[in-house]
Design an enzyme around this catalytic site. Structure first.
Site, PDB file in Angstrom:
ATOM      1  N   ARG A   1       0.828  -1.215   0.000  1.00  0.00           N
ATOM      2  CA  ARG A   1       0.000   0.000   0.000  1.00  0.00           C
ATOM      3  C   ARG A   1       0.861   1.263   0.000  1.00  0.00           C
ATOM      4  O   ARG A   1       0.474   2.295   0.546  1.00  0.00           O
ATOM      5  CB  ARG A   1      -0.958   0.012   1.208  1.00  0.00           C
TER       6      ARG A   1
ATOM      7  N   SER B   1     -11.690  -0.334   3.162  1.00  0.00           N
ATOM      8  CA  SER B   1     -10.748  -0.702   4.227  1.00  0.00           C
ATOM      9  C   SER B   1     -10.090   0.552   4.797  1.00  0.00           C
ATOM     10  O   SER B   1      -9.395   1.272   4.093  1.00  0.00           O
ATOM     11  CB  SER B   1      -9.678  -1.647   3.678  1.00  0.00           C
TER      12      SER B   1
ATOM     13  N   GLU C   1      -5.136   3.415   6.423  1.00  0.00           N
ATOM     14  CA  GLU C   1      -4.903   3.344   4.982  1.00  0.00           C
ATOM     15  C   GLU C   1      -5.502   4.560   4.287  1.00  0.00           C
ATOM     16  O   GLU C   1      -4.995   5.027   3.275  1.00  0.00           O
ATOM     17  CB  GLU C   1      -5.527   2.052   4.418  1.00  0.00           C
TER      18      GLU C   1
END
Length: 326
Positions: free
Chosen positions: A148, A224, A320
């Site tokens: 990520r 998420s 995130e």
């Protein structure tokens, strides 16, 4: 997240010329580059410029018998682009179906799902240098992809704007990634377990995501909210002795990825509400805003979750979602 926040100045970018004009005339102004808006949390009104990237276009750069090099502009909708590749029978992105956002955001975040990361298919990234006002190309290695993460999210944040991405996709002999148990089970439900196609893998992923993740139009969310933490194997083994069911996926000989959703669920947050906001009852990774609360409420809830997981498991979760405080 359906937050009641506004931009002081909003500019839609439809061409490279638009970028050149903006950074020639407003080079000292605060700005934030917005793709689909699906991975951001605004805590306040934004006082600078919001640059909405709306560059469009898909074309073949080159191809041979086995591969096609497909160039997609940054403003293309990600899921629609994935479906375009599947209609052409180009393989590689099928596991990344139904991820919200735009093509331009995909390398920045190194989006991933069900055993696949977008870096696996990226050949080059074209980006606009906000200082020189010129386009530059970054090959896969230059992008410094990580879980990520990418160089565009760290060292080059605010210095470059992704304008297009070139993907290397298979035309035949597709390499399917169906190792995730949920995909195997769904392929079986679709009657495609024995000889799955890339289209069937995509269909399976879409079915799984729709069953677990709420549609933002029905229940405001950003998908998420937290990254899956990566911890040392030694620490994982210690935790496993106390929490026998804690899942872990080896990354290297010394590191293991632990599902953040499991950690959040096992601190008692799954399905819990705090005023206007809460945690989704089917996927603990997803924070929801059914009561149309503020960005501060969402952020404060995320901090409580981070504190709980750290107190119980000694693991510090990382958001995130991009938190914008301006």
């Amino acid at each position: 997240m359906a937050l009641d926040v506004t931009a002081n100045k909003f500019l839609e970018i439809n061409s490279i010329k638009d970028l050149k004009e903006f950074f020639s005339n407003y080079k000292n102004e605060d700005f934030y580059v917005l793709g689909g808006g699906s991975n951001v949390l605004f805590l306040n009104d934004f006082k600078g410029f919001i640059l909405k990237i709306d560059l469009k276009g898909i074309s073949i750069e080159s191809e041979d018998d086995d591969f096609v090099y497909l160039k997609a502009s940054a403003g293309e909708n990600w899921h629609q682009f994935v479906q375009y590749t599947l209609d052409k029978n180009y393989g590689g992105l099928e596991n990344l179906s139904l991820i919200p956002g735009t093509v331009g955001a995909s390398p920045i975040q190194n989006i991933g799902a069900y055993g696949v990361e977008v870096k696996d298919c990226i050949e080059k990234v074209e980006a606009f240098n906000t200082k020189t006002l010129k386009l530059e190309y970054f090959n896969n290695k230059d992008c410094k992809f990580d879980y990520r993460e990418s160089i565009f999210k760290r060292d080059l944040k605010g210095k470059y704007i992704v304008t297009s991405v070139i993907f290397k996709l298979t035309k035949k002999n597709h390499k399917l990634n169906v190792n995730y148990g949920a995909i195997k089970e769904e392929l079986n439900n679709l009657g495609a377990f024995e000889n799955p196609t890339i289209q069937k893998v995509s269909e399976a992923v879409i079915n799984i995501r729709e069953s677990k993740l709420p549609n933002p139009k029905d229940c405001p969310n950003t998908g998420s909210f937290f990254k899956n933490p990566i911890i040392e194997t030694e620490k994982y083994n210690t935790l496993h002795k106390k929490y026998i069911n804690i899942p872990g996926y080896p990354i290297t000989d010394k590191e293991i990825k632990v599902p953040a959703g499991w950690l959040i669920e096992n601190t008692g947050w799954k399905g819990k509400r705090k005023g206007n906001v809460g945690v989704h009852d089917k996927q603990a990774l997803v924070l929801i805003n059914p009561g149309y609360g503020t960005g501060e409420e969402v952020y404060n809830l995320s901090q409580e979750i981070i504190d709980s997981v750290k107190n119980i498991f000694g693991i510090e979760l990382e958001r995130e979602v991009n938190v914008i405080k301006s």
